[in-house]
Design a protein around this motif. Structure first.
Motif, PDB file in Angstrom:
ATOM      1  N   ALA A 121       0.823  -1.208   0.000  1.00  0.00           N
ATOM      2  CA  ALA A 121       0.000   0.000   0.000  1.00  0.00           C
ATOM      3  C   ALA A 121       0.857   1.258   0.000  1.00  0.00           C
ATOM      4  CB  ALA A 121      -0.928  -0.005   1.212  1.00  0.00           C
ATOM      5  N   ARG A 122       1.927   1.267   0.796  1.00  0.00           N
ATOM      6  CA  ARG A 122       2.777   2.457   0.862  1.00  0.00           C
ATOM      7  C   ARG A 122       3.540   2.687  -0.436  1.00  0.00           C
ATOM      8  NH1 ARG A 122       6.813   2.420   4.621  1.00  0.00           N
ATOM      9  NH2 ARG A 122       6.476   0.367   5.520  1.00  0.00           N
ATOM     10  N   GLN A 123       3.957   1.608  -1.097  1.00  0.00           N
ATOM     11  CA  GLN A 123       4.644   1.760  -2.374  1.00  0.00           C
ATOM     12  C   GLN A 123       3.733   2.415  -3.406  1.00  0.00           C
ATOM     13  OE1 GLN A 123       7.720   1.106  -3.349  1.00  0.00           O
ATOM     14  NE2 GLN A 123       8.574  -0.065  -1.665  1.00  0.00           N
ATOM     15  N   THR A 124       2.468   2.038  -3.402  1.00  0.00           N
ATOM     16  CA  THR A 124       1.535   2.574  -4.387  1.00  0.00           C
ATOM     17  C   THR A 124       0.937   3.910  -3.955  1.00  0.00           C
ATOM     18  OG1 THR A 124      -0.208   1.229  -3.380  1.00  0.00           O
ATOM     19  CG2 THR A 124       0.923   0.305  -5.269  1.00  0.00           C
ATOM     20  N   PHE A 125       0.888   4.178  -2.653  1.00  0.00           N
ATOM     21  CA  PHE A 125       0.294   5.413  -2.152  1.00  0.00           C
ATOM     22  C   PHE A 125       1.194   6.620  -2.422  1.00  0.00           C
ATOM     23  CE2 PHE A 125      -0.785   8.283   1.531  1.00  0.00           C
ATOM     24  CZ  PHE A 125      -2.049   8.629   1.068  1.00  0.00           C
ATOM     25  N   MET A 126       2.482   6.376  -2.658  1.00  0.00           N
ATOM     26  CA  MET A 126       3.411   7.476  -2.883  1.00  0.00           C
ATOM     27  C   MET A 126       2.927   8.382  -4.011  1.00  0.00           C
ATOM     28  SD  MET A 126       6.355   8.590  -1.677  1.00  0.00           S
ATOM     29  CE  MET A 126       7.017   7.093  -0.943  1.00  0.00           C
ATOM     30  N   VAL A 127       2.509   7.778  -5.120  1.00  0.00           N
ATOM     31  CA  VAL A 127       2.079   8.578  -6.269  1.00  0.00           C
ATOM     32  C   VAL A 127       0.769   9.296  -5.983  1.00  0.00           C
ATOM     33  CG1 VAL A 127       0.756   6.752  -7.419  1.00  0.00           C
ATOM     34  CG2 VAL A 127       1.877   8.513  -8.785  1.00  0.00           C
ATOM     35  N   ASP A 128      -0.060   8.767  -5.074  1.00  0.00           N
ATOM     36  CA  ASP A 128      -1.346   9.392  -4.751  1.00  0.00           C
ATOM     37  C   ASP A 128      -1.179  10.704  -3.990  1.00  0.00           C
ATOM     38  OD1 ASP A 128      -2.412   7.159  -5.899  1.00  0.00           O
ATOM     39  OD2 ASP A 128      -3.021   6.210  -4.024  1.00  0.00           O
ATOM     40  N   MET A 129      -0.039  10.889  -3.345  1.00  0.00           N
ATOM     41  CA  MET A 129       0.189  12.106  -2.559  1.00  0.00           C
ATOM     42  C   MET A 129       0.756  13.248  -3.393  1.00  0.00           C
ATOM     43  SD  MET A 129       1.652  10.759   1.111  1.00  0.00           S
ATOM     44  CE  MET A 129       3.005   9.802   0.419  1.00  0.00           C
ATOM     45  N   LEU A 130       1.127  12.989  -4.634  1.00  0.00           N
ATOM     46  CA  LEU A 130       1.824  13.976  -5.448  1.00  0.00           C
ATOM     47  C   LEU A 130       0.860  14.820  -6.267  1.00  0.00           C
ATOM     48  CD1 LEU A 130       4.747  11.740  -6.768  1.00  0.00           C
ATOM     49  CD2 LEU A 130       4.775  13.294  -4.808  1.00  0.00           C
ATOM     50  N   ASP A 131       1.222  16.097  -6.437  1.00  0.00           N
ATOM     51  CA  ASP A 131       0.473  16.974  -7.332  1.00  0.00           C
ATOM     52  C   ASP A 131       0.952  16.828  -8.770  1.00  0.00           C
ATOM     53  OD1 ASP A 131      -0.966  18.131  -5.171  1.00  0.00           O
ATOM     54  OD2 ASP A 131       0.774  19.384  -4.707  1.00  0.00           O
ATOM     55  N   ASP A 132       2.232  16.482  -8.913  1.00  0.00           N
ATOM     56  CA  ASP A 132       2.855  16.348 -10.221  1.00  0.00           C
ATOM     57  C   ASP A 132       3.529  14.988 -10.305  1.00  0.00           C
ATOM     58  OD1 ASP A 132       4.221  16.509 -12.574  1.00  0.00           O
ATOM     59  OD2 ASP A 132       5.330  18.334 -12.103  1.00  0.00           O
ATOM     60  N   PRO A 133       3.126  14.131 -11.249  1.00  0.00           N
ATOM     61  CA  PRO A 133       3.728  12.796 -11.361  1.00  0.00           C
ATOM     62  C   PRO A 133       5.233  12.826 -11.590  1.00  0.00           C
ATOM     63  CG  PRO A 133       1.711  12.923 -12.657  1.00  0.00           C
ATOM     64  CD  PRO A 133       2.020  14.322 -12.196  1.00  0.00           C
ATOM     65  N   GLU A 134       5.757  13.950 -12.120  1.00  0.00           N
ATOM     66  CA  GLU A 134       7.193  14.032 -12.373  1.00  0.00           C
ATOM     67  C   GLU A 134       7.996  14.099 -11.069  1.00  0.00           C
ATOM     68  OE1 GLU A 134       8.301  17.053 -15.102  1.00  0.00           O
ATOM     69  OE2 GLU A 134       7.065  16.279 -16.739  1.00  0.00           O
ATOM     70  N   GLN A 135       7.308  14.320  -9.946  1.00  0.00           N
ATOM     71  CA  GLN A 135       7.984  14.353  -8.652  1.00  0.00           C
ATOM     72  C   GLN A 135       8.201  12.958  -8.069  1.00  0.00           C
ATOM     73  OE1 GLN A 135       5.432  16.733  -6.171  1.00  0.00           O
ATOM     74  NE2 GLN A 135       5.821  18.641  -7.287  1.00  0.00           N
ATOM     75  N   LEU A 136       7.714  11.932  -8.772  1.00  0.00           N
ATOM     76  CA  LEU A 136       7.749  10.581  -8.215  1.00  0.00           C
ATOM     77  C   LEU A 136       9.163  10.112  -7.930  1.00  0.00           C
ATOM     78  CD1 LEU A 136       6.344   7.974  -7.396  1.00  0.00           C
ATOM     79  CD2 LEU A 136       6.406   7.252  -9.798  1.00  0.00           C
ATOM     80  N   SER A 137      10.070  10.299  -8.887  1.00  0.00           N
ATOM     81  CA  SER A 137      11.441   9.830  -8.692  1.00  0.00           C
ATOM     82  C   SER A 137      12.073  10.481  -7.470  1.00  0.00           C
ATOM     83  CB  SER A 137      12.285  10.133  -9.936  1.00  0.00           C
ATOM     84  OG  SER A 137      13.610   9.702  -9.766  1.00  0.00           O
ATOM     85  N   THR A 138      11.866  11.789  -7.322  1.00  0.00           N
ATOM     86  CA  THR A 138      12.413  12.500  -6.169  1.00  0.00           C
ATOM     87  C   THR A 138      11.763  12.021  -4.871  1.00  0.00           C
ATOM     88  OG1 THR A 138      12.846  14.465  -7.497  1.00  0.00           O
ATOM     89  CG2 THR A 138      12.775  14.764  -5.124  1.00  0.00           C
ATOM     90  N   ALA A 139      10.441  11.803  -4.896  1.00  0.00           N
ATOM     91  CA  ALA A 139       9.746  11.345  -3.698  1.00  0.00           C
ATOM     92  C   ALA A 139      10.250   9.975  -3.259  1.00  0.00           C
ATOM     93  CB  ALA A 139       8.236  11.297  -3.960  1.00  0.00           C
ATOM     94  N   ILE A 140      10.487   9.079  -4.222  1.00  0.00           N
ATOM     95  CA  ILE A 140      11.027   7.760  -3.888  1.00  0.00           C
ATOM     96  C   ILE A 140      12.416   7.902  -3.283  1.00  0.00           C
ATOM     97  CG2 ILE A 140      11.837   5.570  -4.860  1.00  0.00           C
ATOM     98  CD1 ILE A 140       9.577   5.760  -6.899  1.00  0.00           C
ATOM     99  N   GLY A 141      13.221   8.812  -3.859  1.00  0.00           N
ATOM    100  CA  GLY A 141      14.559   9.032  -3.313  1.00  0.00           C
ATOM    101  C   GLY A 141      14.518   9.579  -1.896  1.00  0.00           C
ATOM    102  N   ILE A 142      13.603  10.526  -1.643  1.00  0.00           N
ATOM    103  CA  ILE A 142      13.462  11.075  -0.298  1.00  0.00           C
ATOM    104  C   ILE A 142      13.013   9.988   0.674  1.00  0.00           C
ATOM    105  CG2 ILE A 142      12.176  12.712   1.131  1.00  0.00           C
ATOM    106  CD1 ILE A 142      12.003  14.533  -1.332  1.00  0.00           C
ATOM    107  N   ASN A 143      12.073   9.157   0.226  1.00  0.00           N
ATOM    108  CA  ASN A 143      11.596   8.074   1.070  1.00  0.00           C
ATOM    109  C   ASN A 143      12.724   7.104   1.417  1.00  0.00           C
ATOM    110  OD1 ASN A 143       9.252   6.578   2.272  1.00  0.00           O
ATOM    111  ND2 ASN A 143       9.916   5.027   0.819  1.00  0.00           N
ATOM    112  N   SER A 144      13.565   6.791   0.428  1.00  0.00           N
ATOM    113  CA  SER A 144      14.704   5.912   0.679  1.00  0.00           C
ATOM    114  C   SER A 144      15.687   6.558   1.645  1.00  0.00           C
ATOM    115  CB  SER A 144      15.408   5.570  -0.636  1.00  0.00           C
ATOM    116  OG  SER A 144      14.547   4.872  -1.514  1.00  0.00           O
ATOM    117  N   SER A 145      15.924   7.870   1.453  1.00  0.00           N
ATOM    118  CA  SER A 145      16.838   8.581   2.350  1.00  0.00           C
ATOM    119  C   SER A 145      16.305   8.570   3.779  1.00  0.00           C
ATOM    120  CB  SER A 145      17.013  10.034   1.877  1.00  0.00           C
ATOM    121  OG  SER A 145      17.538  10.079   0.568  1.00  0.00           O
TER     122      SER A 145
END
Length: 423
Positions: A121-145
Motif C-alpha cells: 500500500a505504501r509503495q503505491t500510495f506514494m504517487v497518490d500524494m503527489l500533485d505532479d507525477p514528475e515528482q515521483l522519482s524524487t519522492a522515492i529518493g526522499i523516502n529511501s533517504s
C-alpha cells in the motif's frame, strides 16, 4: 527536489514516518538481540527472520489487488494501527518477563502479515500524494533517504537503550512512535482519482497482473534481481548479533555500531540517487551496487578487526541500497498506473518472499560453517548478480526506453548504451 519538499502531503507523511521508522528499527534490532540472548542460536535468528517475512510470499499478490481496488489511504491507516498493537503486546510480554520464543515467533508472523499489506500500500500510495507525477522519482529518493537515516539512528539508540534498560523499552518506544505517522496520515489528502467499480474477479486481476509482469522484460528482470538480492544479500543482517557477540566479543552496543555502519552506507546511497541528474546512468549504478555489496560482504566475512568490519558493512549497505532503490525507481516509472498496485505487490513478494528462505539457509549454514564463512558465500553469490544483470540488460533497451521517454524523465542518447540507464 525542492518542489517535492513543498508538497504538504509529503511533509506530513515523511514527518510522521521519521518518528515511526526510528521506532521500527529500534524494535528490529532489539528483537534480534533478544532472540539471540535467549537462544544463542543463529538458526533461531534465521527462524525469526523467516516467520516475519514468509507471509509476504503468500499475501502480497492479494495485497496488490486490494491496493488497486480499495482506498490505499485507509488501508495504510489500518496497517499502522495493527503494527502499533503488535509492538504494544510485545512490550508487555518483555516487561513482565513472560516472553517466550514461541510467542516471539507468533508476533513476528503477525507483523509479517501486516507488513505484506502495508509495504504494498505504501509503495503505491506514494504517487497518490503527489500533485505532479514528475515528482515521483524524487519522492522515492526522499523516502529511501528517510528510511536509511532512521535505520542509522534507530539501531544506535536501541543499542544504548538495551544495554541500559533491556529490550522492553525499545518495544515501548516503537509502539508510541506509530502515533506520529497515524496522526500525520489523518491530515494527508489523497490525490488519487476515484476509479469506477470493476466487475473483474480478484483472481482474474491477479492473473492479469502476473501476465503483465511476465510480458514486460524490464520489470521482470528487475524483479528477479530484487528476489536474488533478498535471497543472498539481505539475510546477513540477521547474523549481526552473532558477529557482535561471538566474533567481536561485544554487546548490544556493538550490534548498534554494526547496524549503524550499514545504515550509514545506505544513507549515502540514498542521497546519491536523490541528487543525481536525470541523465545519470542508473543501469551502471545498479550493476555497481551489486558488485560493491557482494565484495563488501566477502571482506566482512573474513575480517576480524572491528573498525575495518564497520567500513565493509558500510559499503555493503551502500551497494544494497543502490540496487533496491534504483530498481524500485525504475519500476515505478515504467509501470502502467492501473496495474501499479499489483506490480508493486510482486516486487515486495519477490524481495521479501525469498528473503525468509535466505534467512533459514543462512542460519543453518552459520550453525555448520560459522557466520563468517556463511557471509563470504553470500557475498560471492551477490557479486555474481552484477555479472548476471550486465549480461541481460543490453537486450531490453528497446522496450524500456520508449516508456521512459513517454514519462519525460530526461533520457539522453548516452543513456541508451544500457537499457536500464534511462532514469
Amino acid at each position: 527536489m525542492q518542489a517535492a519538499w513543498k508538497n504538504r502531503n509529503l511533509q506530513l507523511y515523511f514527518g510522521g514516518q521519521l518518528v515511526s521508522l526510528v521506532g521500527t528499527w529500534m524494535q528490529q534490532m532489539a528483537m534480534s538481540w533478544l532472540v539471540y540472548r535467549l537462544t544463542n542460536s543463529p538458526m533461531m535468528l534465521g527462524l525469526i527472520g523467516f516467520t516475519s517475512q514468509a507471509p509476504s510470499l503468500v499475501l502480497t499478490p492479494f495485497a496488490g489487488i486490494i491496493a488497486d481496488r480499495a482506498n490505499r489511504h485507509q488501508l495504510i491507516l489500518i496497517t499502522q494501527i495493527l503494527a502499533m498493537l503488535q509492538a504494544a503486546v510485545l512490550a508487555a510480554l518483555v516487561w513482565t518477563g513472560r516472553a517466550e520464543l514461541w510467542e516471539l515467533i507468533v508476533l513476528s508472523a503477525f507483523l509479517g502479515c501486516v507488513t505484506a499489506f502495508d509495504l504494498t500500500a505504501r509503495q503505491t500510495f506514494m504517487v497518490d500524494m503527489l500533485d505532479d507525477p514528475e515528482q515521483l522519482s524524487t519522492a522515492i529518493g526522499i523516502n529511501s533517504s528517510l528510511n536509511t537515516i532512521t535505520r542509522l539512528i534507530g539501531p544506535f539508540v536501541a543499542g544504548i537503550f538495551v544495554a541500559w534498560a533491556g529490550e522492553g523499552i525499545c518495544f515501548v518506544a516503537n509502539a508510541v512512535s506509530y502515533l506520529a505517522v497515524i496522526v500525520a496520515l489523518l491530515f494527508v489528502k489523497s490525490n488519487r482519482r476515484v476509479k469506477p467499480a470493476t466487475d473483474t474477479k480478484p483472481m482474474d486481476q491477479l492473473k492479469e497482473g502476473f501476465l503483465y509482469v511476465c510480458g514486460n522484460q524490464p520489470i521482470r528482470l528487475l524483479i528477479v534481481l530484487l528476489a536474488l538480492i533478498g535471497l543472498f544479500a539481505m539475510p546477513f543482517a540477521l547474523l549481526m548479533p552473532a558477529f557482535a557477540k561471538d566474533v567481536f566479543h561485544g554487546n548490544a552496543e556493538t550490534l548498534g555500531y554494526l547496524t549503524g555502519a550499514s545504515s550509514a552506507g545506505s544513507v549515502v546511497a540514498a542521497f546519491l540517487l536523490t541528487s543525481r541528474r536525470k541523465k545519470a546512468n542508473l543501469g551502471s549504478l545498479i550493476i555497481m551496487g551489486c558488485a560493491v555489496c557482494g565484495l563488501s560482504l566477502v571482506a566482512f566475512g573474513f575480517c576480524r578487526f572491528l573498525p575495518l568490519s564497520l567500513l565493509a558493512v558500510a559499503f555493503a549497505g551502500f551497494g544494497s541500497m543502490i540496487v533496491m532503490a534504483g530498481s524500485n525507481t525504475l519500476i515505478q516509472m515504467i509501470v502502467d498506473e492501473d496495474k501499479r498496485g499489483r506490480v508493486m505487490s510482486f516486487v515486495v513478494m519477490a524481495f521479501l518472499g525469498l528473503a525468509p528462505f535466505g534467512c533459514m539457509i543462512a542460519g543453518a549454514l552459520a550453525n555448520k560453517i560459522g557466520v563468517g564463512n556463511t557471509t563470504v558465500l553470500a557475498g560471492i553469490c551477490t557479486a555474481l548478480l552484477a555479472v548476471f544483470f550486465r549480461a541481460n540488460v543490453t537486450g531490453i533497451k528497446q522496450q524500456v526506453v520508449p516508456s521512459l521517454v513517454d514519462a519525460e524523465i530526461g533520457v539522453t542518447e548516452a543513456d541508451e548504451e544500457l537499457a536500464l540507464a534511462k532514469v
